[in-house]
Motif scaffolding. Structure first.
Motif, PDB file in Angstrom:
ATOM      1  N   ASP A 180       0.815  -1.211   0.000  1.00 30.16           N
ATOM      2  CA  ASP A 180       0.000   0.000   0.000  1.00 30.16           C
ATOM      3  C   ASP A 180       0.848   1.259   0.000  1.00 30.16           C
ATOM      4  O   ASP A 180       0.327   2.357  -0.141  1.00 30.16           O
ATOM      5  N   ALA A 182       3.510   3.280  -1.854  1.00 27.81           N
ATOM      6  CA  ALA A 182       4.182   3.361  -3.150  1.00 27.81           C
ATOM      7  C   ALA A 182       5.539   4.015  -2.981  1.00 27.81           C
ATOM      8  O   ALA A 182       5.715   4.859  -2.111  1.00 27.81           O
ATOM      9  N   SER A 220       8.678  15.409   4.826  1.00 24.52           N
ATOM     10  CA  SER A 220       7.643  16.437   4.780  1.00 24.52           C
ATOM     11  C   SER A 220       6.280  15.852   5.128  1.00 24.52           C
ATOM     12  O   SER A 220       6.072  14.651   4.991  1.00 24.52           O
ATOM     13  N   GLY A 224       3.769  10.043   3.845  1.00 29.80           N
ATOM     14  CA  GLY A 224       3.438   8.646   4.131  1.00 29.80           C
ATOM     15  C   GLY A 224       4.190   8.047   5.301  1.00 29.80           C
ATOM     16  O   GLY A 224       4.382   6.834   5.361  1.00 29.80           O
ATOM     17  N   THR A 356       2.193   5.862  -6.651  1.00 32.07           N
ATOM     18  CA  THR A 356       1.199   6.280  -5.666  1.00 32.07           C
ATOM     19  C   THR A 356      -0.179   6.378  -6.318  1.00 32.07           C
ATOM     20  O   THR A 356      -1.178   5.915  -5.765  1.00 32.07           O
ATOM     21  N   HIS A 360      -3.556   4.194  -5.398  1.00 29.43           N
ATOM     22  CA  HIS A 360      -4.828   4.785  -4.992  1.00 29.43           C
ATOM     23  C   HIS A 360      -5.941   4.580  -6.007  1.00 29.43           C
ATOM     24  O   HIS A 360      -7.107   4.749  -5.679  1.00 29.43           O
ATOM     25  N   ALA A 385      -0.105  12.290   0.094  1.00 27.78           N
ATOM     26  CA  ALA A 385      -1.425  12.694   0.579  1.00 27.78           C
ATOM     27  C   ALA A 385      -2.157  13.530  -0.473  1.00 27.78           C
ATOM     28  O   ALA A 385      -3.363  13.369  -0.673  1.00 27.78           O
TER      29      ALA A 385
HETATM   30  P1  ADP Z   1       2.534  11.706   7.109  1.00 26.02           P
HETATM   31  O1  ADP Z   1       2.371  10.852   8.298  1.00 26.02           O
HETATM   32  O2  ADP Z   1       3.892  11.617   6.479  1.00 26.02           O
HETATM   33  O3  ADP Z   1       2.114  13.122   7.276  1.00 26.02           O
HETATM   34  P2  ADP Z   1       0.498  10.000   6.091  1.00 26.02           P
HETATM   35  O4  ADP Z   1       1.163   8.701   6.249  1.00 26.02           O
HETATM   36  O5  ADP Z   1      -0.492  10.366   7.124  1.00 26.02           O
HETATM   37  O6  ADP Z   1       1.566  11.148   5.965  1.00 26.02           O
HETATM   38  O7  ADP Z   1      -0.142  10.062   4.645  1.00 26.02           O
HETATM   39  C1  ADP Z   1      -1.446  10.501   4.429  1.00 26.02           C
HETATM   40  C2  ADP Z   1      -2.083   9.720   3.331  1.00 26.02           C
HETATM   41  O8  ADP Z   1      -1.444   9.962   2.089  1.00 26.02           O
HETATM   42  C3  ADP Z   1      -2.008   8.223   3.520  1.00 26.02           C
HETATM   43  O9  ADP Z   1      -3.056   7.756   4.276  1.00 26.02           O
HETATM   44  C4  ADP Z   1      -2.056   7.712   2.093  1.00 26.02           C
HETATM   45  O10 ADP Z   1      -3.380   7.590   1.652  1.00 26.02           O
HETATM   46  C5  ADP Z   1      -1.394   8.791   1.305  1.00 26.02           C
HETATM   47  N1  ADP Z   1       0.010   8.478   1.034  1.00 26.02           N
HETATM   48  C6  ADP Z   1       1.084   9.171   1.469  1.00 26.02           C
HETATM   49  N2  ADP Z   1       2.223   8.634   1.018  1.00 26.02           N
HETATM   50  C7  ADP Z   1       1.888   7.556   0.290  1.00 26.02           C
HETATM   51  C8  ADP Z   1       2.634   6.569  -0.430  1.00 26.02           C
HETATM   52  N3  ADP Z   1       3.969   6.588  -0.485  1.00 26.02           N
HETATM   53  N4  ADP Z   1       1.936   5.599  -1.046  1.00 26.02           N
HETATM   54  C9  ADP Z   1       0.606   5.566  -0.996  1.00 26.02           C
HETATM   55  N5  ADP Z   1      -0.145   6.449  -0.328  1.00 26.02           N
HETATM   56  C10 ADP Z   1       0.463   7.451   0.305  1.00 26.02           C
END
Ligand code: ADP
Ligand code: ZN
Length: 634
Positions: A180, A182, A220, A224, A356, A360, A385
């Motif tokens: 999940d 990417a 940043s 993810g 990514t 999604h 995100a």
């Molecule tokens: P962070 O914790 O770095 O602020 P998150 O892990 O909360 O970011 O990411 C928020 C959302 O963005 C995730 O729930 C996902 O849906 C999407 N996302 C972020 N990075 C990725 C990635 N590398 N691959 C797939 N989805 C991602």
């Protein structure tokens, strides 16, 4: 199999101590409150009234001396006419018990005399009523206390008072795996070892290898980090605890530390598991005063350090933390044995963005015309995100329009919604304004097209956006670039300044629409001078330092005043030169500029291909004669 053995082993005493503690305490407290209240009530009612015998009351009644009577379920309260005559401060009221057996008859009698009578309740009942009454009061207070203890965490004031688990968020199975997530291959690789360890701690302990207690995910917002942490838990098939650093500090004094303790206690019970602390910089900021810590935060941090040192990693707790400002973290957190591993979670590159988008759109029905590659190209700089959001917007748009599949247009429009602001068709521009905007945008695009090698622009539009932009030009990065040469940066600068240059060349006017461009250009030029050592006068000296490298990467000047003045001068020089260059390019290609601007005015939005068709046609028309010579010295 290993992990399941751990579970029932150690916590039983702990397990039944906890719930008792949290029920008994409010129970005892409410009981005490009820007792105190009824005591006070009795004292007050005693002191207000003077007790007399029933005979005395009867005498007063028979002699017609009663002025007021109140018959209650357990007593009679009365006032005599004698007392009534006294001044209010000396007046006394009396009370006496109910007559044995004939309370009803008495009530009847009093009623006939015209006194106020409450339904008398026979004596044995009155005890029950009193008990009921007190029980009710007790119940209410008890519920209230329970609620209170649930709301409060930690044991600030009364040792162990209500250890609520609010906000600590636990998932038995995250259901998220590396599939999940990417891109982020390097991060995944570093985390693989942790997963392996959680699967089989013995393999490591047998050799005597000490396991990492924690790793710090740096990147940043929206890249993810949380997702990765969950995926580690998912891959290792262990529970996932998460809490945000800001949750520790927002509460009352002393709560933060006890929350930390709580979190690790809970984690220990279900180990092996992952404990994830988001925004660790909120608690873990450096304790020196530069970033303004405070005692509450320090306590919490100390507790956290203690817990991390305290837990035995062979039990299988791995602590992951996320931050985008690693430079402000307290050094103590980063010492060996704590968060000594740093895993960089970068913004995705072209391939990463494409992956990514693929992740999604897995569950989304796409129509044939969808080209994710194009979307990925257009979204340079977007984080995971953003892309997740973009795909979702597109799906929503398809639903709104009553379609069964998402098409390319949905994705492109959502891109504009999510990343460039929504299209706003009702901002009315006068014709002159529109012309200016069109020339401005074509100015950018044309400089880019003439100066760069590949197709630099994907779209030019003069449809205003809610973000305030009256038009914009969307650039495609030719490839992911990690290094830029000075020449490339100068081309970028000319492109950015191309908008203003076109205004000047065509209308001889300067508009406010270029404000954003000018800021960007200035900031880029400043970086060249202060960080990249690209100015003539300062050479290799970098008079600035970078802060918050994983946020915007703001640089601040750290030099003498003379140097600062030189910086300003150099920045000015670079900007001036680039602006003149841009003007020259546009003047030389004035015919092309007019042609494209007219076309844009008609169509409002043109694609990169359409632009390049014009540019390439012009290039092949014009013989390769010297373009530079006419305007040599500017
Ligand atoms: P962070 O914790 O770095 O602020 P998150 O892990 O909360 O970011 O990411 C928020 C959302 O963005 C995730 O729930 C996902 O849906 C999407 N996302 C972020 N990075 C990725 C990635 N590398 N691959 C797939 N989805 C991602
Ligand atoms: Zn512009």
């Amino acid at each position: 199999m290993e992990q399941h053995n751990n579970q029932p082993n150690k916590p039983p005493q702990d397990n039944d101590k906890k719930p008792k503690g949290s029920i008994w305490l409010p129970l005892i407290i409410s009981l005490a409150i009820v007792l105190v209240i009824s005591g006070i009530y009795n004292m007050v009612s005693r002191s207000q009234y003077t007790e007399t015998t029933y005979t005395e009351f009867r005498q007063a009644m028979d002699s017609g001396n009663l002025s007021e009577v109140e018959m209650r379920y357990d007593r009679i309260i009365y006032m005599t006419k004698e007392e009534d005559q006294k001044p209010a401060s000396q007046r006394k009221a009396f009370y006496t018990g109910l007559p044995n057996g004939d309370a009803l008859a008495l009530a009847e009698e009093l009623y006939q005399l015209g006194f106020k009578v409450y339904q008398p309740i026979v004596e044995d009942n009155s005890l029950i009523t009193m008990i009921l009454y007190n029980a009710l009061m007790f119940g209410v207070i008890f519920l209230f206390m329970r609620m209170l203890t649930k709301r409060m965490t930690g044991d600030g004031m009364m040792g162990g008072f209500g250890k609520s688990k609010a906000k600590v968020y636990m998932e038995k199975q995250t259901g998220v795996t590396f599939k999940d997530v990417a891109g982020q291959d390097e991060a995944k690789e570093s985390l693989q070892e942790i997963i392996d360890f959680l699967h089989n701690p013995q393999k490591y302990t047998e050799i005597g290898a000490k396991l990492p207690k924690g790793a710090l995910l740096v990147g940043s917002p929206g890249t993810g980090k949380t997702l990765l942490a969950k995926a580690v838990a998912g891959e290792a098939d262990v529970p996932f605890f998460s809490i945000s650093g800001s949750d520790f500090v927002e509460m009352f004094v002393g709560m933060g530390a006890s929350r930390v303790r709580d979190l690790f206690q809970q984690a220990a019970k279900v180990a092996p598991c992952i404990v994830f602390i988001d925004e660790i910089d909120a608690v873990g900021r450096s304790r020196d005063s530069r970033y303004g810590g405070n005692t509450e935060q320090e306590q919490t941090l100390n507790q956290l350090l203690g817990e991390i040192d305290g837990f035995d990693s062979s039990k299988g707790i791995v602590c992951l933390a996320a931050t985008n400002r690693p430079e402000i973290l307290d050094k103590a957190l980063l010492r060996p044995g704590r968060f000594d591993r740093r895993i960089i979670v970068d913004k995705p590159n072209l391939q990463g963005r494409l992956d990514t988008l693929k992740v999604h759109t897995r569950k989304i029905k796409l129509s044939e015309d969808v080209d994710l590659q194009k979307i990925a190209q257009a979204t340079a700089g977007a984080v995971g995100a953003d892309l997740a959001n973009l795909v979702n917007e597109a799906a929503l748009r398809a639903v709104r329009q009553g379609r069964k599949t998402v098409n390319q247009e949905d994705l492109m429009v959502s891109f504009e919604v999510v990343i460039a602001g929504t299209e706003k068709k009702n901002t009315v521009l006068t014709d002159t304004e529109k012309r200016m905007v069109a020339y401005h945008e074509v100015g950018h695009a044309l400089v880019a097209a003439l100066e760069k090698r590949a197709d630099p622009v994907t779209k030019i539009t003069i449809v205003p956006h809610t973000s305030g932009a009256l038009g914009y030009t969307m650039y495609t990065p030719e490839e992911e670039k990690f290094l830029s040469t000075k020449d490339e940066l100068l081309v970028d600068l000319r492109t950015v300044l191309g908008g203003r240059a076109a205004e000047q060349v065509v209308f001889g006017a300067k508009t406010t629409g270029a404000a954003n461009d000018i800021q960007r250009a200035t900031s880029l030029a400043k970086h060249m001078v202060t960080l990249y050592g690209m100015s003539d006068e300062l050479g290799l000296m970098a008079p600035a330092a970078v802060q918050h490298q994983y946020l915007e990467g703001q640089a601040y000047l750290d030099c003498s005043q003379e140097t600062a003045a030189t910086v300003d001068r150099e920045v000015q020089k670079i900007l001036d030169t680039c602006y003149e260059d841009a003007k020259r390019v546009l003047t030389e290609n004035r015919a092309l500029l007019d042609e494209i601007a007219e076309f844009l005015l008609v169509k409002e939005t043109i694609t990169g291909e359409e632009l390049m068709a014009y540019v390439n046609a012009a290039k092949s028309d014009a013989a390769p004669c010297a373009t530079d010579e006419d305007f040599d010295e500017e």
